[in-house]
Write an enzyme that holds these catalytic residues in place. Structure first.
Site, mmCIF file in Angstrom:
data_model
loop_
_atom_site.group_PDB
_atom_site.id
_atom_site.type_symbol
_atom_site.label_atom_id
_atom_site.label_comp_id
_atom_site.label_asym_id
_atom_site.label_seq_id
_atom_site.Cartn_x
_atom_site.Cartn_y
_atom_site.Cartn_z
ATOM 1 N N GLU A 242 0.803 -1.222 0.000
ATOM 2 C CA GLU A 242 0.000 0.000 0.000
ATOM 3 C C GLU A 242 0.842 1.281 0.000
ATOM 4 O OE1 GLU A 242 -2.929 2.524 2.976
ATOM 5 O OE2 GLU A 242 -1.619 0.921 3.695
ATOM 6 N N ILE B 164 -1.769 -10.532 -6.939
ATOM 7 C CA ILE B 164 -1.966 -11.326 -8.163
ATOM 8 C C ILE B 164 -2.420 -12.743 -7.842
ATOM 9 C CG2 ILE B 164 -0.294 -10.004 -9.529
ATOM 10 C CD1 ILE B 164 1.718 -12.268 -9.077
ATOM 11 N N LYS C 11 11.744 -11.986 -5.311
ATOM 12 C CA LYS C 11 13.010 -12.007 -6.048
ATOM 13 C C LYS C 11 14.237 -12.352 -5.208
ATOM 14 C CE LYS C 11 14.083 -7.118 -5.410
ATOM 15 N NZ LYS C 11 14.489 -5.845 -6.052
ATOM 16 N N ILE D 151 8.322 -9.992 -16.860
ATOM 17 C CA ILE D 151 9.700 -9.709 -16.477
ATOM 18 C C ILE D 151 10.299 -10.956 -15.840
ATOM 19 C CG2 ILE D 151 11.235 -8.190 -15.195
ATOM 20 C CD1 ILE D 151 9.482 -6.801 -17.311
ATOM 21 N N LYS E 33 18.505 -15.610 -13.378
ATOM 22 C CA LYS E 33 18.544 -16.715 -12.412
ATOM 23 C C LYS E 33 17.628 -17.857 -12.821
ATOM 24 C CE LYS E 33 19.889 -13.687 -8.616
ATOM 25 N NZ LYS E 33 20.172 -12.554 -9.515
ATOM 26 N N LYS F 239 10.795 -18.800 -11.542
ATOM 27 C CA LYS F 239 10.711 -17.878 -12.681
ATOM 28 C C LYS F 239 10.813 -18.641 -14.003
ATOM 29 C CE LYS F 239 10.455 -13.958 -12.565
ATOM 30 N NZ LYS F 239 9.251 -13.084 -12.549
ATOM 31 N N LEU G 117 21.013 -2.009 -10.848
ATOM 32 C CA LEU G 117 21.677 -1.213 -9.814
ATOM 33 C C LEU G 117 20.666 -0.420 -8.998
ATOM 34 C CD1 LEU G 117 24.714 0.208 -11.795
ATOM 35 C CD2 LEU G 117 24.814 -1.381 -9.887
ATOM 36 N N THR H 208 30.089 -12.399 -0.677
ATOM 37 C CA THR H 208 29.935 -13.844 -0.496
ATOM 38 C C THR H 208 31.190 -14.622 -0.856
ATOM 39 O OG1 THR H 208 28.974 -13.985 -2.708
ATOM 40 C CG2 THR H 208 27.451 -13.777 -0.855
#
Length: 639
Positions: free
Chosen positions: A321, A347, A372, A410, A414, A426, A453, A476
């Site tokens: 919201e 959705i 994501k 979209i 990955k 995805k 970015l 990492t």
């Protein structure tokens, strides 16, 4: 300048121009009669003077000579002054001819008068500009003081920047010279400043001329070039700033107010995008556009880009919201003539989604809503499947049912050979959309790209917070790489790919070269004014569940086809068994509802064979099976 002078500026200019007209006519008159050694006829001179002044002032008014600011006098002002003087002289000739004949005024006087008037008026105006820009002062000396600036790039942007610096003495900047790699400009002088060398000799120039600040004024410079210049500035212990991109040059916005510190975007060096605006306009202008995930990083930028093409309405669809409230306010303020329809919705809610489609009947859907974050989805796999796979299916079904012309999904790099739940979900969504396109009049298109970015929760904002806290910056793995592009670039290419799509394609955006994350961290630390490993430490913490060292944009069975746009390719995918995919998705959803991660991962791997799960990273907290009822709105059928 004092307010009273500004208020009466035009009157003062009129009075001063009148004096200059009189002076030029008097000089012409004296010069002509002295040359033939005769006494000037002053009665004739004073009879003609009012005519000369009146005619020329009238012509100058028509040419707008009195409206320009002398401190900003330019070549175009000079040419307009030349045309006005020539026209004024012709009108004087015409007046004298029809009034009394040309015998009263020697023709040489008219010629000399035009020349003197042009020289005097042009000279005064450019003298004022020269004074304002610091070339001269009342004492005849140049003004000194302020930071000494070296401009990298002696092209259009650099020259405009130097003029701006000179016109704004309150900035306390003094342009000392240029650096430029163009051999033709070597040892030359531009805007009265010397070209002191090329970029290779920047350190020597900075030290030799006591430079305080270096400004990069090359809007088309690559990231590699900017990185090299920044490193040389660092070697010379001098601060470095830059101008914005090429669009600001075209828009005439090169200004000292546009100067900013060199940012990470500059070092990555994404080239400016050329868009086929006619093609994009043809499917967006005057249409009803719906964007899911409209409050997110990519979704909100897609909204901004779409709004530029004057759609009939823009339906912004998101379950968050407060962020939706903010993007709604922004779009309404920026595009007051655009009808923005904010819809707080999920959705995964079948009934709510279909009501929104039935009410607004969108022509185009951009589907950016998704979970994501890789580590988060590893410990919440059922939510990833429910949103990324089932949510996409519900939305795609609604698009087909309500006659949407184009559906643009979209996706992510990955999804290629995924090692995590997010990527696998995805890829599963890609397959469903591809399969559905073969049975639908709606054009279903997928756009796949890497990291952007500055998106929410991405590595750059995290690094910036860690640097602000004094470190350490956590990476990492020393060899981990990722593809990056800017949010506006990704969104613009999504719109372009949507214009190209005819249904079933997976478009790949040109992500350029992959970037080492540790190098990204080092650059951010340096741009923040620190030295990595000395002022701010970098700590390697190991790959998180589901992460891999590098990302890919293609599957093994996919080839690549070019498109009409240099930064967009098409992946030639294997045929999709849509009936199998649809059945598997239903099974995935039911497994998720039963909270059985083992079954869930097995079904996801059946649907996406290239998926190589990290079973140790999947949440064990969801292993308790609970029998849940199946509400009617959730147990939807395909159509």
């Amino acid at each position: 300048m004092k307010p009273g002078i500004i208020k009466n500026r035009r009157f003062l200019i009129l009075a001063f121009d009148s004096i200059l007209i009189c002076a030029s006519f008097a000089l012409a008159w004296l010069l002509r009669f002295d040359l033939i050694q005769s006494s000037p006829n002053w009665e004739r001179f004073f009879a003609l003077l009012p005519v000369i002044v009146s005619v020329k002032l009238a012509v100058f008014y028509l040419f707008g000579i009195g409206r320009s600011w002398w401190r900003y006098a330019s070549m175009s002002d000079l040419m307009r002054l030349l045309k006005a003087n020539f026209t004024g002289s012709l009108f004087v000739v015409a007046f004298e001819f029809f009034a009394q004949g040309l015998d009263l005024i020697p023709r040489s006087v008219l010629l000399l008068d035009g020349v003197f008037c042009f020289l005097l008026m042009g000279g005064v105006r450019f003298s004022v500009r020269a004074y304002k820009e610091g070339h001269i002062s009342m004492s005849g000396l140049k003004r000194f003081g302020g930071e000494r600036v070296l401009v990298v790039g002696a092209g259009q942007a650099g020259q405009m920047l130097v003029r701006e610096i000179r016109a704004n003495p309150h900035l306390k900047l003094k342009a000392v010279g240029f650096i430029d790699d163009d051999e033709a400009k070597k040892n030359s002088s531009i805007q009265g400043l010397p070209v002191l060398g090329d970029s290779e000799g920047l350190v020597k120039v900075v030290r030799g001329f006591s430079i305080d600040k270096v400004i990069i004024a090359i809007p088309s410079a690559s990231g590699k070039d900017i990185r090299r210049i920044v490193e040389k500035c660092r070697d010379a212990s001098v601060s470095c700033m830059t101008l914005p991109g090429l669009g600001h040059i075209i828009g005439g916005k090169v200004s000292v107010n546009e100067l900013r510190d060199v940012a990470l975007d500059d070092l990555l060096g994404r080239e400016p995008i050329s868009l086929d605006t006619a093609a994009i306009n043809s499917y967006l202008s005057g249409k009803r556009i719906l964007v899911t995930g409209a409050a997110g990083s990519i979704g909100s930028e897609i909204c901004r880009q779409v709004a530029r093409f004057a759609p009939e309405s823009l339906i912004i669809f998101d379950s968050a919201e407060s962020p939706l409230f903010h993007i709604d306010r922004e779009l309404t303020a920026e595009f007051p003539n655009l009808k923005v329809e904010p819809r707080v919705a999920d959705i995964r809610d079948v009934a709510r989604t279909q009501r929104i489609f039935a009410r607004h009947m969108p022509h185009v859907v951009f589907h950016a809503a998704a979970y994501k974050h890789v580590p988060m989805m590893e410990i919440n796999p059922s939510e990833a499947i429910n949103t990324n796979v089932r949510g996409t299916r519900l939305l795609a079904n609604a698009a087909e049912r309500f006659g949407v012309e184009k559906f643009v999904m979209i996706s992510t790099d990955k999804a290629v050979n995924p090692t995590n739940v997010m990527g696998a979900t995805k890829r599963a969504a890609e397959k469903y959309v591809q399969g559905l396109s073969k049975h639908s009049r709606t054009q279903f298109v997928t756009v796949r790209f890497g990291n952007v970015l500055g998106s929410a929760g991405s590595v750059v904002p995290i690094f910036q917070k860690q640097i602000a806290a004094g470190g350490p910056v956590t990476v990492t793995h020393p060899e981990v790489t990722r593809f990056f592009m800017t949010i506006p670039e990704a969104s613009q290419l999504v719109l372009q790919a949507g214009a190209m799509g005819r249904g079933g394609e997976i478009f790949l955006l040109d992500m350029g070269e992959s970037v080492k994350i540790v190098k990204l961290a080092e650059d951010l630390i340096r741009l923040s004014g620190y030295e990595p490993y000395e002022d701010i430490q970098i700590k390697f913490v190991g790959l998180r569940p589901g992460e891999k060292l590098y990302e890919e944009l293609l599957l093994a069975g996919e080839g690549v086809l070019p498109t009409s746009h240099e930064k967009i390719r098409i992946a030639q995918s294997d045929d999709v068994d849509w009936e199998f995919v649809n059945g598997q998705i239903e099974g995935l959803y039911q497994a998720g509802r039963q909270a059985d991660p083992e079954v869930l991962i097995r079904l996801l791997k059946d649907l996406v064979p290239e998926y190589r799960p990290d079973l140790a990273g999947v949440a064990q907290e969801e292993t308790v099976a609970v029998q849940l009822p199946c509400p009617p709105p959730v147990c939807e059928t395909l159509h």
